[in-house]
Design an enzyme around this catalytic site. Structure first.
Site, PDB file in Angstrom:
ATOM      1  N   HIS A  59       0.826  -1.216   0.000  1.00 43.99           N
ATOM      2  CA  HIS A  59       0.000   0.000   0.000  1.00 43.99           C
ATOM      3  C   HIS A  59       0.858   1.263   0.000  1.00 43.99           C
ATOM      4  O   HIS A  59       0.537   2.247  -0.660  1.00 43.99           O
ATOM      5  CB  HIS A  59      -0.942   0.009   1.211  1.00 43.99           C
ATOM      6  CG  HIS A  59      -2.164  -0.835   1.020  1.00 43.99           C
ATOM      7  ND1 HIS A  59      -3.376  -0.537   1.584  1.00 43.99           N
ATOM      8  CD2 HIS A  59      -2.362  -1.970   0.320  1.00 43.99           C
ATOM      9  CE1 HIS A  59      -4.280  -1.458   1.233  1.00 43.99           C
ATOM     10  NE2 HIS A  59      -3.670  -2.345   0.479  1.00 43.99           N
ATOM     11  N   ASP A  60       1.955   1.235   0.757  1.00 49.28           N
ATOM     12  CA  ASP A  60       2.832   2.406   0.776  1.00 49.28           C
ATOM     13  C   ASP A  60       3.381   2.676  -0.626  1.00 49.28           C
ATOM     14  O   ASP A  60       3.355   3.806  -1.120  1.00 49.28           O
ATOM     15  CB  ASP A  60       3.982   2.190   1.770  1.00 49.28           C
ATOM     16  CG  ASP A  60       4.875   3.425   1.874  1.00 49.28           C
ATOM     17  OD1 ASP A  60       4.326   4.531   2.051  1.00 49.28           O
ATOM     18  OD2 ASP A  60       6.103   3.284   1.760  1.00 49.28           O
TER      19      ASP A  60
END
Ligand code: HEM
Ligand SMILES: *[C@@H]1O[C@H](CO)[C@@H](O)[C@H](O)[C@H]1NC(C)=O
Ligand SMILES: *[C@@H]1O[C@H](CO)[C@@H](O)[C@H](O)[C@H]1NC(C)=O
Ligand SMILES: *[C@@H]1O[C@H](CO)[C@@H](O)[C@H](O)[C@H]1NC(C)=O
Ligand SMILES: *[C@@H]1O[C@H](CO)[C@@H](O)[C@H](O)[C@H]1NC(C)=O
Ligand SMILES: *[C@@H]1O[C@H](CO)[C@@H](O)[C@H](O)[C@H]1NC(C)=O
Length: 331
Positions: A59-60
């Site tokens: 997600h980052d």
């Protein structure tokens, strides 16, 4: 023609080419050893950490690159990335792991190791620890100067999206269909909350309570598990019902038998663009591991920041200088 192009490359080297495996050898020689110790301790005490750390890293990276923007906490001036709806289910254990590693490293070599590199190595080491492939992670990422909740939408897929949409989201990051199918094999570990698949098991259609692409016994088991999910919102199911904690190719075998948990997972077993890869990986775990490892290396250099484009944070959850999150958006 070739010479000016080469000169350009020399003058403006790609950010990713500044990364290397020996980045901390001189400045923080204990880096990998310390990471190994912190990760092993955490994973043994909380076995769900591996899945959480892998999802956290993914997600980052997908939102503005692998730059630890997801670790920043919201303040009065800025609603940070981690408070976007799509990130609210990221588990505390994954954040805790990064904080522990950072704390240990700041004692040994203050101000040297970036949070973004910690995340990249943690995801890799944990995948390996639970049975998955090992791959090289080059180092030298800087941490972001920006983190905004409003940047998330459009970059993180949801189970209710069409495969067309999901394929195009991955393509926008330079990941092809085969890489998308391999990366989704990450769902061989970890959990999903009932709300992520409840539409498949309750009131699915006029003719069927559950999604007919599901194995009936599996659907029945999930209906029981999630019976109280609207009140007891923490209830979750294993992503891989057969070998939930092991990083293997069971996810693909499950899809072939209607044991996929999320609608987006199960769709990959029938769509002609994705099915060949599902079938390949179900049959050949080595092929899955090879593509997964290579695709993770691609993900882990996506839009990374080097030099003055970022900083090495002192704390992973805060920028080094107090700021609103708006001031440096053009950096
Ligand atoms: C193809 C599109 C994808 C969709 C729609 C998707 C969606 C989801 C959803 C809804 C969950 C459950 C979250 C929760 O309820 O807590 C989840 C869990 C997870 N996802 Fe994905 N995902 C996708 C791709 C990926 C990729 C590419 C990776 C990593 C390479 C990944 C890694 C994980 C992991 C490890 C978990 C388990 C997290 C945990 O147990 O805490 N996913 N995913
Ligand atoms: C850097 O450290 C790693 C791990 O300790 C080692 O394998 C590698 O050979 C070192 N590289 C250099 C250039 O010293
Ligand atoms: C799809 O899922 C997302 C995230 O779970 C949710 O915010 C959105 O409302 C859903 N969209 C539809 C059409 O169900
Ligand atoms: C399913 O539909 C029935 C009848 O429309 C309704 O009473 C029930 O609450 C619904 N169940 C869920 C879980 O949405
Ligand atoms: C459903 O969840 C609520 C809230 O956690 C709890 O108070 C209640 O006892 C649960 N009901 C059942 C049947 O498990
Ligand atoms: C499995 O995939 C690997 C990597 O692509 C390949 O080298 C190997 O020959 C394959 N094995 C079989 C039995 O097809």
């Amino acid at each position: 023609m070739a010479l000016p192009f080469l000169l350009l490359l020399l003058l403006f080297p790609l950010a990713e080419s500044k990364l290397n495996v020996d980045y901390y050898n001189k400045t923080c020689p204990q880096f990998l050893e310390t990471m190994g110790r912190v990760i092993t301790d955490k994973q043994l005490s909380s076995p769900t950490t591996a899945a959480g750390a892998l999802r956290l890293f993914f997600h980052d990276c997908m939102v503005g690159g692998c730059d630890a923007s997801l670790l920043i906490t919201t303040n009065a001036f800025n609603k940070a990335e981690r408070d976007a709806d799509l990130d609210l289910s990221l588990p505390g254990d994954a954040f805790d792991l990064v904080i522990r590693a950072k704390t240990a490293l700041e004692l040994q070599c203050p101000g040297i190791v970036s949070c973004a590199d910690i995340m990249a190595v943690a995801a890799r080491d944990l995948v390996t620890m639970v049975g998955g492939p090992h791959y090289t992670v080059r180092l030298g990422r800087k941490d972001s100067l920006v983190s905004r909740a409003s940047d998330v939408e459009g970059h993180i897929a949801s189970p209710n999206m069409t495969l067309d949409k999901i394929i195009s989201m991955f393509a926008a990051k330079g990941l092809n269909v085969q890489e998308m199918v391999a990366l989704s094999g990450a769902h061989t570990i970890g959990f999903s909350h009932c709300s992520e698949f409840s539409n498949r098991i309750y009131n699915f259609s006029k003719t069927s309570q559950y999604d007919p692409s599901m194995n009936p016994k599996y659907a029945e088991g999930l209906r029981k598990l999630c019976a109280n999910y609207t009140k007891d919102t923490g209830v979750s199911a294993f992503n891989d019902v057969m070998t939930p904690g092991k990083f293997d190719n069971m996810y693909y075998l499950n899809l072939q038998r209607g044991l996929g948990l999320l609608a987006s997972d199960q769709a990959m077993a029938s769509d002609p663009r994705t099915k060949p890869f599902v079938d390949l990986y179900a049959e050949n775990q080595t092929a899955f591991f090879d593509t997964f490892a290579h695709a993770m290396q691609k993900v882990s250099i996506y839009m990374i920041k080097t030099g003055k484009k970022g900083e090495v944070r002192h704390r992973c959850d805060a920028f080094n200088s107090i700021q609103t999150g708006e001031t440096k958006t053009t950096a």
